[in-house]
Design a protein around this motif. Structure first.
Motif, PDB file in Angstrom:
ATOM      1  N   GLU A  55      24.405  19.458  19.720  1.00 41.06           N
ATOM      2  CA  GLU A  55      23.847  19.242  18.619  1.00 41.06           C
ATOM      3  C   GLU A  55      24.659  18.304  17.418  1.00 41.06           C
ATOM      4  O   GLU A  55      24.016  17.932  16.720  1.00 41.06           O
ATOM      5  CB  GLU A  55      23.798  20.548  18.010  1.00 41.06           C
ATOM      6  N   ALA A  65      28.213  32.981  30.085  1.00 41.51           N
ATOM      7  CA  ALA A  65      27.731  32.762  28.555  1.00 41.51           C
ATOM      8  C   ALA A  65      27.430  33.778  27.855  1.00 41.51           C
ATOM      9  O   ALA A  65      27.599  33.984  26.771  1.00 41.51           O
ATOM     10  CB  ALA A  65      26.518  32.050  28.984  1.00 41.51           C
ATOM     11  N   ASP A  84      37.935  18.813  15.587  1.00 40.67           N
ATOM     12  CA  ASP A  84      37.299  19.886  16.396  1.00 40.67           C
ATOM     13  C   ASP A  84      36.421  19.324  17.536  1.00 40.67           C
ATOM     14  O   ASP A  84      35.682  18.265  17.133  1.00 40.67           O
ATOM     15  CB  ASP A  84      36.565  20.887  15.637  1.00 40.67           C
ATOM     16  N   ASN A 111      30.493  35.601  26.778  1.00 44.22           N
ATOM     17  CA  ASN A 111      31.115  34.718  25.349  1.00 44.22           C
ATOM     18  C   ASN A 111      30.553  34.701  24.375  1.00 44.22           C
ATOM     19  O   ASN A 111      31.252  34.857  23.328  1.00 44.22           O
ATOM     20  CB  ASN A 111      31.250  33.170  25.980  1.00 44.22           C
ATOM     21  N   LEU A 112      29.224  34.871  24.273  1.00 46.01           N
ATOM     22  CA  LEU A 112      28.300  35.156  22.874  1.00 46.01           C
ATOM     23  C   LEU A 112      28.589  36.365  22.688  1.00 46.01           C
ATOM     24  O   LEU A 112      28.715  36.276  21.153  1.00 46.01           O
ATOM     25  CB  LEU A 112      26.819  34.617  23.392  1.00 46.01           C
ATOM     26  N   SER A 142      29.880  19.652  20.006  1.00 50.43           N
ATOM     27  CA  SER A 142      28.839  20.061  20.524  1.00 50.43           C
ATOM     28  C   SER A 142      27.631  19.088  20.913  1.00 50.43           C
ATOM     29  O   SER A 142      27.812  18.068  20.210  1.00 50.43           O
ATOM     30  CB  SER A 142      28.108  21.430  20.034  1.00 50.43           C
ATOM     31  N   TYR A 155      30.080  21.775  29.361  1.00 46.65           N
ATOM     32  CA  TYR A 155      31.163  21.280  28.548  1.00 46.65           C
ATOM     33  C   TYR A 155      32.515  21.178  29.224  1.00 46.65           C
ATOM     34  O   TYR A 155      33.300  20.259  28.604  1.00 46.65           O
ATOM     35  CB  TYR A 155      31.467  22.410  27.224  1.00 46.65           C
ATOM     36  N   CYS A 199      31.557  16.890  12.841  1.00 49.02           N
ATOM     37  CA  CYS A 199      31.036  18.183  13.268  1.00 49.02           C
ATOM     38  C   CYS A 199      29.939  18.692  12.375  1.00 49.02           C
ATOM     39  O   CYS A 199      30.145  18.103  11.307  1.00 49.02           O
ATOM     40  CB  CYS A 199      32.312  19.257  13.520  1.00 49.02           C
ATOM     41  N   GLY A 242      32.141  33.666  21.300  1.00 45.97           N
ATOM     42  CA  GLY A 242      32.372  32.298  21.658  1.00 45.97           C
ATOM     43  C   GLY A 242      30.863  31.624  21.941  1.00 45.97           C
ATOM     44  O   GLY A 242      30.121  31.851  21.312  1.00 45.97           O
ATOM     45  N   GLU A 243      31.404  30.507  22.684  1.00 45.74           N
ATOM     46  CA  GLU A 243      30.419  29.568  22.906  1.00 45.74           C
ATOM     47  C   GLU A 243      29.911  29.459  24.461  1.00 45.74           C
ATOM     48  O   GLU A 243      30.757  29.954  25.485  1.00 45.74           O
ATOM     49  CB  GLU A 243      30.702  28.105  22.706  1.00 45.74           C
ATOM     50  N   SER A 244      28.718  29.371  24.723  1.00 47.75           N
ATOM     51  CA  SER A 244      28.323  29.157  25.944  1.00 47.75           C
ATOM     52  C   SER A 244      28.854  27.941  26.824  1.00 47.75           C
ATOM     53  O   SER A 244      29.098  26.990  26.159  1.00 47.75           O
ATOM     54  CB  SER A 244      26.769  28.864  26.211  1.00 47.75           C
ATOM     55  N   ASP A 283      24.889  24.135  28.580  1.00 46.93           N
ATOM     56  CA  ASP A 283      23.966  24.000  27.399  1.00 46.93           C
ATOM     57  C   ASP A 283      22.770  23.067  27.899  1.00 46.93           C
ATOM     58  O   ASP A 283      22.959  22.340  29.038  1.00 46.93           O
ATOM     59  CB  ASP A 283      24.253  23.340  26.236  1.00 46.93           C
TER      60      ASP A 283
END
Length: 255
Positions: free
Chosen positions: A234, A182, A229, A185-186, A232, A207, A242, A190-192, A195
């Motif tokens: 959220e 994580a 896309d 990536n950050l 997430s 994910y 998105c 990028g993304e974790s 989550d």
């Protein structure tokens, strides 16, 4: 000086106190490589034994001795180019070998019981290398019932005797397994890979699995219905959009 919990100090020449961090830094400056993860495990076990288990569990002591033996053996042979048996003496060497053999047998039995369980998710199987007792931090963990249904899998610590459920430690296992990825990536923009789950609150939504590996909550919307896309956690409140497409949609509606 009073030591903080979990800190080991050594009295050096002239009674100067040297803590673990200083030794790690000194070894690093001398290019001496030590398996500090194993050392930290020994330190944690030692402290738990000293502070919480005054009626010592033989298995807990055996684990500390066995892991210490491996650390001492590697240090003597790899960095000092000395024969451990010659330095420690035959009696000590034989005792350490016997304890190490017993510990290895116990460790293999525990691993066999863990491997017999259906862990359901690939990411969980990988994270099991970080499985530890939530009381004494021992890695000697047994799964006594191979037919337990994930995630409510009973576990038993062979060091301190603690009984607990995998559900109690899954969050720590996942964090230990994926936190490094994580961060990388950050840092790269990028993304974790994991989550916080909206259902149970544990940081165990992965994910890659498209679900929470603790409570098995799944996202209702996987891809944006407008741009395609991936969505997430959220984005779930946007009902299939998105955040960017939701923003554009709200802007249009406001005009």
């Amino acid at each position: 000086m009073q030591k903080a919990k979990g800190e080991i100090t050594f009295e050096g020449k002239g009674h100067k106190t040297v803590d673990v961090q200083s030794i790690k830094e000194r070894f690093a400056s001398l290019n001496v490589k030590v398996e500090w993860k194993r050392f930290d495990e020994i330190n944690k076990l030692r402290n738990d034994l000293e502070h919480y288990y005054t009626s010592e569990s033989p298995d807990a002591v055996r684990e500390i001795v066995a892991k210490s033996f491996l650390l001492i053996r590697d240090f003597l042979s790899e960095h000092l180019q000395e024969d451990p048996q010659e330095i420690l003496g035959n009696d000590c060497w034989t005792t350490l070998l016997d304890v190490s053999d017993v510990y290895s047998a116990e460790e293999q039995a525990c691993k066999a019981s863990i491997n017999a369980v259906d862990w359901k998710y690939h990411s969980v199987e990988i994270a099991l290398k970080n499985l530890r007792c939530n009381q004494c931090y021992s890695s000697l963990i047994q799964a006594p019932h191979s037919d337990d249904v994930y995630p409510m899998i009973d576990l038993h610590c062979k060091s301190c005797g603690e009984d607990f459920s995998f559900y109690d430690v899954v969050e720590q296992c996942i964090d230990d397994s994926l936190a490094g990825e994580a961060i990388r990536n950050l840092m790269d923009g990028g993304e974790s890979p994991f989550d916080s789950c909206q259902e149970c609150g544990k940081t165990t939504f992965i994910y890659e699995e498209e679900c929470c590996v603790a409570c098995e909550y799944e996202m209702e919307y996987i891809e944006c219905e407008t741009c395609g896309d991936p969505l997430s956690l959220e984005d779930q409140c946007n009902e299939g959009k998105c955040s960017y497409c939701q923003y554009r949609w709200e802007k249009v509606m406001a005009e």
